[in-house]
Design a protein around this motif. Sequence first.
Motif, short mmCIF file in Angstrom:
data_model
loop_
_atom_site.label_atom_id
_atom_site.label_comp_id
_atom_site.label_asym_id
_atom_site.label_seq_id
_atom_site.Cartn_x
_atom_site.Cartn_y
_atom_site.Cartn_z
N GLY A 64 5.18 3.37 -14.27
CA GLY A 64 4.66 2.41 -13.30
C GLY A 64 4.74 2.84 -11.85
O GLY A 64 4.25 2.14 -10.97
N LYS A 65 5.36 3.99 -11.55
CA LYS A 65 5.45 4.45 -10.17
C LYS A 65 4.04 4.68 -9.62
O LYS A 65 3.18 5.24 -10.30
CB LYS A 65 6.23 5.76 -10.09
CG LYS A 65 7.72 5.62 -10.38
CD LYS A 65 8.48 5.19 -9.15
CE LYS A 65 9.97 5.26 -9.37
NZ LYS A 65 10.73 4.79 -8.21
N ALA A 66 3.82 4.27 -8.37
CA ALA A 66 2.49 4.41 -7.77
C ALA A 66 2.62 4.40 -6.26
O ALA A 66 3.58 3.87 -5.70
CB ALA A 66 1.58 3.27 -8.23
N GLY A 67 1.63 5.00 -5.59
CA GLY A 67 1.67 4.97 -4.14
C GLY A 67 0.76 6.00 -3.51
O GLY A 67 -0.05 6.66 -4.17
N ASN A 68 0.90 6.14 -2.18
CA ASN A 68 0.16 7.13 -1.40
C ASN A 68 1.06 8.34 -1.15
O ASN A 68 2.19 8.39 -1.65
CB ASN A 68 -0.34 6.49 -0.10
CG ASN A 68 0.82 5.93 0.74
OD1 ASN A 68 1.99 6.23 0.49
ND2 ASN A 68 0.49 5.12 1.72
N PRO A 69 0.63 9.35 -0.36
CA PRO A 69 1.49 10.52 -0.15
C PRO A 69 2.86 10.20 0.42
O PRO A 69 3.86 10.80 0.02
CB PRO A 69 0.65 11.36 0.84
CG PRO A 69 -0.76 11.01 0.54
CD PRO A 69 -0.73 9.55 0.20
N VAL A 70 2.92 9.25 1.36
CA VAL A 70 4.22 8.90 1.95
C VAL A 70 5.13 8.27 0.89
O VAL A 70 6.32 8.60 0.78
CB VAL A 70 4.04 7.93 3.14
CG1 VAL A 70 5.39 7.54 3.71
CG2 VAL A 70 3.19 8.57 4.22
#
Length: 638
Positions: A64-70
Amino acid sequence: MSLIPKETVDQIMARADIVEVVGDFVSLKKKGQNMWACCPFHHEKSPSFSVSPAKGIYKCFGCGKAGNPVQFIMDVEGTSFPEALKYLAKKYSIEIPEETASPESNREQNERDSQFIITDFANKHFQQNLHSHEQGNIGQAYLKERGLSAAIIKKFELGYSLDAWSDLTDAALKAGFKQQYLEATGLAIVKDDKRYDRFRGRVMFPIHNVSGRVVGFGARTLKSNDKKSPKYLNSPESEIYHKSNVLYGLYQARQAMRMQDMCYLVEGYLDVLSLHQGGIDNVVASSGTSLTDGQIKLIGRYTQHITVLYDGDAAGIKASLRGIDLILENGLNVNVVTFPEGEDPDSYIHKVGDTAFKGYVQQQAQDFISFKASLYAADTKDNPVKKAEAIREIVSSIAKIPDSIKRSVFFRSCSLIFDIDEQVLVSEYNKMQLQDRQQPQPKPNTSFGQQAPLPAEPEPEEEESDTDVLKRYEREIVRMLLNYPDRVLEEGITTCQYMLEQLEDVEFRTPLYARLMELVKEKLCEEKIPVAEDFINYPDQEIRAEAIGLLSEQHELSHNWATHQIFVPHESDLLPYGAERAVLRLKWRNVQLLIKTEMEKLRLVTDPDEQIRQLTTIRSLKTFENQLAEMLGIVVNR
């Protein structure tokens, strides 16, 4: 801590390429429009970690981990938002207009960031000692004697700790750092109200994590007459340094490992340095510790092939064999190279030269199972009892290999080495498997690297609650709004306009989706069409994570369909139909909930006139429900 200016944050966000950032930590492979890999945040054998270059996001459909580059840097490093921005700024050579850290700003750092900062300060201090202090000549003389060039010394940021009780501690406190972080990272020791440096009079080998941040140190004493101090001394475990999850040289080797699809595994710091100097960049060291599950998984991010370069010491080789079984268990391919007795990779490359060393490694490499079988066969040739024990030992190693075809090949190879029927080996393997299944299973343990919980008995499926069903329908509305906000449905009406007009009187009951809908409305009030970046980079973590999840696609249509000229419509091709049905489903479910609420009220009403009014309301709602059901093609209402 001083804030990074918004324009600088925007510049970092604009420059940071999700594929480049994630690609520094895992080996990505293109499949369809997205890139895929095994997730760096949890153990898996089939890739479920997706990177979308077009949307600039990542999403693991396993954990479930998700996000943008930061967010990726924050997740993989466990660091703060400002520190993640600094990492990306350094990667893309963006200058951050920020003053030098003061004691006040240090106090505002979180614990983990503070440990990174003090360790970085120590690393620069040790380098300065080596190159600028008069005692540094001692360290330089040793490194020169070991044949290391200035380029390698700089590449690996080697340093020197002065032969003084509190040189580093005094310098750090003077610069405004706290004593507690010197102690937390093991750089300083406090004993009997006295404080002193852990490392004194030693050549310093900084240990980097995969993103290049220093997490600890290895240190070699240069005092040959000091029998009390160990030859090598390492940083103790800390919040940022876990020996079992770090490999020396991985930061410098990871790109070469990916490009050459091979990792050379050695034992010591100098083995790594000498091989790098000889042009072999894809080499890492376990730093004298037993190989761990976490270290193997680190290597597996970049390549599935490991060649272990052993020192020419028979006793040491046999002691290390257990660690290689762990590599096999993780499904990686293992080759082995041994050197002449008394030689190690460092000494041998200096003895024969770079070209001859590379040729020797290529010629001598053999798969681990054959190597181990030959080693045991030679030792037990004239002893039947020991030979039987050796065969069981080899079969136990083959049993670690998850691939059945590889197991079959190794059974055949080992039968020739031991001069024994192949079926005997297979039977022994089957016996081991049966014994394992009959043994009592250990208690479930969900910690990293440990046995996973045993599957529970399936429980009867529970019917979705009203809240869950409504949440699912609301989620679908928001998902379509985020993915197709400006897509024209018909007569110049966009998805945003259509859905907000149709749902003007519908109140979203899931708080998260209600907030997302408000953000969409705010953008439209500003006469702007909301775009994915508005949500991917939104300050609120909950909003950001949910938006990225809604923007991620787990499955893509194979390009083979197009190759064979078979047209399969994508959701976007049927968007007017999909948007209409999503709106109708949500309205239908809301009407059902209203009917349920009104029925509850009816049970409490005693006045006959009020009962009639209540029944009239329910009938009107039921009529509307049936109309919506008919439009949706639903025959039986829930």
